[in-house]
Each structure stands twice: as C-alpha cells, then as structure tokens.
Design a protein around this motif. Structure first.
Motif, PDB file in Angstrom:
ATOM      1  N   ASN A   9       0.811  -1.218   0.000  1.00 56.84           N
ATOM      2  CA  ASN A   9       0.000   0.000   0.000  1.00 56.84           C
ATOM      3  C   ASN A   9       0.847   1.274   0.000  1.00 56.84           C
ATOM      4  OD1 ASN A   9      -2.315  -1.633   0.267  1.00 56.84           O
ATOM      5  ND2 ASN A   9      -2.093  -1.660   2.512  1.00 56.84           N
ATOM      6  N   ILE A  10       2.130   1.120   0.302  1.00 53.73           N
ATOM      7  CA  ILE A  10       2.988   2.287   0.521  1.00 53.73           C
ATOM      8  C   ILE A  10       3.503   2.831  -0.808  1.00 53.73           C
ATOM      9  CG2 ILE A  10       5.148   3.074   1.562  1.00 53.73           C
ATOM     10  CD1 ILE A  10       4.709   0.924   3.727  1.00 53.73           C
ATOM     11  N   LYS A  11       3.423   4.149  -0.923  1.00 56.72           N
ATOM     12  CA  LYS A  11       4.004   4.838  -2.072  1.00 56.72           C
ATOM     13  C   LYS A  11       5.020   5.850  -1.572  1.00 56.72           C
ATOM     14  CE  LYS A  11       2.871   7.505  -6.234  1.00 56.72           C
ATOM     15  NZ  LYS A  11       1.783   8.145  -7.027  1.00 56.72           N
ATOM     16  N   GLY A  27      14.855  14.054   0.559  1.00 58.90           N
ATOM     17  CA  GLY A  27      13.445  14.162   0.927  1.00 58.90           C
ATOM     18  C   GLY A  27      12.524  13.332   0.051  1.00 58.90           C
ATOM     19  N   ALA A  28      11.495  12.743   0.677  1.00 56.43           N
ATOM     20  CA  ALA A  28      10.473  11.994  -0.040  1.00 56.43           C
ATOM     21  C   ALA A  28       9.166  12.064   0.744  1.00 56.43           C
ATOM     22  CB  ALA A  28      10.892  10.538  -0.246  1.00 56.43           C
ATOM     23  N   ILE A  29       8.059  11.915   0.017  1.00 59.24           N
ATOM     24  CA  ILE A  29       6.718  11.882   0.605  1.00 59.24           C
ATOM     25  C   ILE A  29       6.240  10.441   0.635  1.00 59.24           C
ATOM     26  CG2 ILE A  29       4.346  12.721   0.417  1.00 59.24           C
ATOM     27  CD1 ILE A  29       6.381  14.931   0.925  1.00 59.24           C
ATOM     28  N   VAL A  30       5.683  10.028   1.778  1.00 62.11           N
ATOM     29  CA  VAL A  30       5.198   8.659   1.944  1.00 62.11           C
ATOM     30  C   VAL A  30       3.696   8.682   2.164  1.00 62.11           C
ATOM     31  CG1 VAL A  30       5.354   6.538   3.306  1.00 62.11           C
ATOM     32  CG2 VAL A  30       7.406   7.942   2.941  1.00 62.11           C
ATOM     33  N   VAL A  45      11.599  -2.896   6.765  1.00 60.52           N
ATOM     34  CA  VAL A  45      12.783  -2.903   5.912  1.00 60.52           C
ATOM     35  C   VAL A  45      12.648  -1.863   4.801  1.00 60.52           C
ATOM     36  CG1 VAL A  45      14.085  -4.263   4.224  1.00 60.52           C
ATOM     37  CG2 VAL A  45      13.447  -5.284   6.421  1.00 60.52           C
ATOM     38  N   LEU A  46      11.452  -1.773   4.206  1.00 62.87           N
ATOM     39  CA  LEU A  46      11.211  -0.771   3.172  1.00 62.87           C
ATOM     40  C   LEU A  46      11.391   0.640   3.716  1.00 62.87           C
ATOM     41  CD1 LEU A  46      10.157   0.009   0.300  1.00 62.87           C
ATOM     42  CD2 LEU A  46       7.857   0.001   1.304  1.00 62.87           C
ATOM     43  N   MET A  47      10.835   0.908   4.904  1.00 62.18           N
ATOM     44  CA  MET A  47      10.904   2.248   5.481  1.00 62.18           C
ATOM     45  C   MET A  47      12.326   2.600   5.912  1.00 62.18           C
ATOM     46  SD  MET A  47       8.019   3.712   5.186  1.00 62.18           S
ATOM     47  CE  MET A  47       8.250   5.078   6.332  1.00 62.18           C
ATOM     48  N   LEU A  52      17.252   5.857   4.894  1.00 63.08           N
ATOM     49  CA  LEU A  52      18.685   5.929   4.619  1.00 63.08           C
ATOM     50  C   LEU A  52      18.963   6.428   3.204  1.00 63.08           C
ATOM     51  CD1 LEU A  52      19.867   2.657   6.388  1.00 63.08           C
ATOM     52  CD2 LEU A  52      20.223   5.005   7.143  1.00 63.08           C
ATOM     53  N   THR A  53      18.023   6.234   2.299  1.00 66.77           N
ATOM     54  CA  THR A  53      18.196   6.691   0.918  1.00 66.77           C
ATOM     55  C   THR A  53      17.822   8.161   0.763  1.00 66.77           C
ATOM     56  OG1 THR A  53      17.738   4.468   0.068  1.00 66.77           O
ATOM     57  CG2 THR A  53      17.484   6.317  -1.475  1.00 66.77           C
TER      58      THR A  53
END
Length: 381
Positions: A9-11, A27-30, A45-47, A52-53
C-alpha cells in the motif's frame, strides 16, 4: 497469526526540488502507511531503506497516530532501547521547563511547540507552552522591526542527542498535531555569506544534508574530517546554558560563559563522548559531516590515519575550526524548510542530517508537535 504487510500500500515519492532555485538533494513523501497498525518486518525494511536513501521522509495522514505507536515504530530502528535521548540528563526538564511536556504514559514522547495544547491531550493537564525565541539565544538577534517585517532565524542547528552517556538517536520522529498559520516568513542566515534569505511557512523545521556538508569541504578539509574526532562536554547543554549562539545558529560566541565543569551535575570521564567528524550511512556508505558546533569541548585533529594528532582545547579555536567546516553549507540554497501540515510525521536519518526549529510570530497561532527520539544502541561509525 502473522502481521498483515502494508508494504504493497505504501508509495514513496521523491521530493522534486527546482535546481534553478535550490541545491537540496533529499526528501520523499510517503503515503499509504498506517502506523497505528502493526508494522511487519517487510514494511519496516522498506521504510528503513527509504530513510537511509532519502534522509527525510514526510509520512502523510498520521493525524491520529497514538504516541505509543509512534514510539513503537521508532524503537524498530534501535531494538532494545527504551530511553528518551535526554532521559539520563539530570537537568533536561529544568532547561526546557515551560517549553515542552512529557506524555505521562509514553515518557519517550515529548510535546513541543507554542501556545495551548489540545484539551484532554493524552493525560496532560491544560498547558500553554512558551514560544521558542531566538532573541534570548542569539548574541546578535534580529531587531523587533525586522521581526515585524516577517524575518526569522534558525534557533539552534543540531542533530538530536545528549552527547554524553548515550548514543545519539538513529532517527528523528516529529508529528505535527497543531501548526501555525499565516503568510510566509523570510529565514535569514546572517553569516560570512551574507544575509542569506529563504522563504518558508511559519513553524517550519529546517533540514540540511550532512553528506552534502562533507562534499562541500576542500580535499584538505576532507582529509582532516576523515581522520579526526571531537570530544563533547559532559552535560553539554547545561554547560552552554548561559552562552549565546552565532546568528546562523551553527556555533557559540566564545565569551567565557560556560559553566565550569566542576559545577555541572556529577559526571564521569569514561562516559564522555568522543566521536568522529565523519559518520557513515550503513546502507550506502556515504560520508556525512556530523559535528555539533555548540557542544564541542576539544578536537583531536590529524590529516591521515597514521598522522600526528593535534589537540585543540581552546574553546574559541575549537569553535572557529568547526565553523570553518560547517559554514560552506550554511546558505539558503542548501536548506529545506518543511512547512508542517497537521498529520505530517517527519522522519529523518538523525545520524546523517542537521536540523533546527525556526521562530514564528505569536499571531500565527499554536504549534503542537510530538517528538519521539530514543538513544540508539551503539555510537555511529
């Protein structure tokens, strides 16, 4: 029964920064993540990889996030750790009295901000928090006329951590509960680069990429940074409580106002933190310049692994050297000012970023934030 995964479900959408206006590269929007639900290993693990990215994540739609669940998620990054990063600081509550409150059932979660907090707020009494005010912190503050014109400053540039007796947090976690409203303010740096102006929303948090700070160093400075360490004062924030900051909030003006070490709460030499200038991202190996300009007590400088160590203990010189390393990034084109919206959860890689709150006028209304950071299980490498 296994926990249902949220990973599908995560984008995660990287922020788009106009290269004509800024050199910000993080920076990124989740979206699609519900932290009030159990976070399974695949989602974690994804988060973690995303933090870190991208270094800073803004997780949308977290208005109802319970402090216990904010803590539970934060602890995934530091398994086994239970202490708020300043929990072992005997004078922390005295220093922040009136400007923050501890949620009774979740003491690792602090309520920060300005103005009246919401009614019946997680067991807290009705409170009115004092506003962060750079005029009490900076040696040369903005004038009242400049403040009235909408100018503002960083208040204290830092990474989170007590810098004594506990490792700094791996991540920072800040939930926007109530946010100030009003026209944009103009952030000013007022350092050797000039006024350095940047438009931002009231109540923004300013973020800098410490990996970029490292990249901006000269080759000679990088050699020193790669091989040198800094020792921080015991109970460092009590030590500098009577000192004034530079106008860009990156350092302290040396006036001999530090509290003598013998007058601080009891401390042990073995618990002092001596840390490298450069910390490494465990996913990418990227180097970050991670020095805390206000709290350093001594430098141990060398320009090669086998080089001779130069000890620097004069505070004015310690601060001058660290400022030389930090100043290249202290320009408006390198800062990202996040204008928090209610329900935003800001998560950042605390061991690879610097940040600061910014001042805003009382007329913009209250700011209520839930800060949750815990001491990590080991020092950064």
């Amino acid at each position: 029964m296994p926990t249902a995964t949220q990973v599908h479900n995560i984008k995660i959408t990287p922020m788009v920064h106009d290269p004509k206006e800024t050199k910000v590269d993080f920076g990124a929007i989740v979206t699609g993540l519900d932290l009030n639900q159990e976070v399974d290993q695949e989602t974690f693990v994804l988060m973690k990889e995303a933090i870190l990215t991208h270094r800073l994540l803004i997780v949308k739609g977290q208005a109802g996030l319970h402090p216990a669940n904010q803590l539970k998620f934060t602890q995934l990054f530091s398994p086994g750790s239970v202490n708020f990063s300043h929990a072992l600081d005997p004078e922390y509550k005295k220093r922040v009295a009136g400007r923050s409150a501890t949620i009774p059932d979740v003491p690792q979660c602090q309520v920060l901000g300005y103005g009246a907090i919401p009614k019946d707020h997680y067991g807290l009494p009705d409170l009115v928090l004092k506003r962060a005010d750079h005029t009490t912190v900076h040696k040369t503050p903005l004038t009242q006329e400049e403040l009235d014109e909408g100018y503002t400053r960083l208040i204290q540039l830092h990474f989170d951590g007590a810098l004594y007796n506990a490792p700094p947090p791996f991540i920072g976690s800040l939930l926007a509960v109530q946010t100030p409203k009003g026209p944009d303010l103009t952030l000013r740096f007022d350092n050797i680069h000039g006024r350095g102006e940047k438009k931002m929303m009231p109540g923004s948090t300013a973020y800098f990429n410490a990996a970029m700070a490292y990249k901006l160093l000269t080759p000679e400075q990088q050699d020193i940074a790669n091989n040198s360490t800094v020792t921080y004062a015991p109970h460092a924030f009590s030590w500098i409580a009577g000192c004034k900051a530079t106008s860009d909030a990156s350092s302290i003006v040396s006036e001999g106002l530090e509290i003598p070490l013998e007058d601080l709460p009891p401390w042990e030499k073995e618990r002092l933190k001596t840390m490298p200038f450069v910390w490494h991202n465990p996913l990418t190996g990227e180097k970050a310049l991670m020095t805390h300009g206000q709290c350093a007590m001594a430098l141990h400088l060398k320009s090669s692994p086998d080089g001779e160590v130069t000890e620097v203990t004069d505070l004015a010189e310690v601060r001058r050297i660290l400022q030389e390393f930090m100043l290249p990034i202290m320009k408006p084109e390198y800062v990202y000012c996040h204008g928090h919206l209610e329900g935003d959860l800001a998560l950042w890689y605390n061991q690879g970023m610097w940040h600061s709150i910014t001042e805003f006028p009382e007329r913009c209304g209250p700011r209520t934030m839930h800060q949750c950071n815990i001491a990590h299980v080991e020092d950064p490498k």
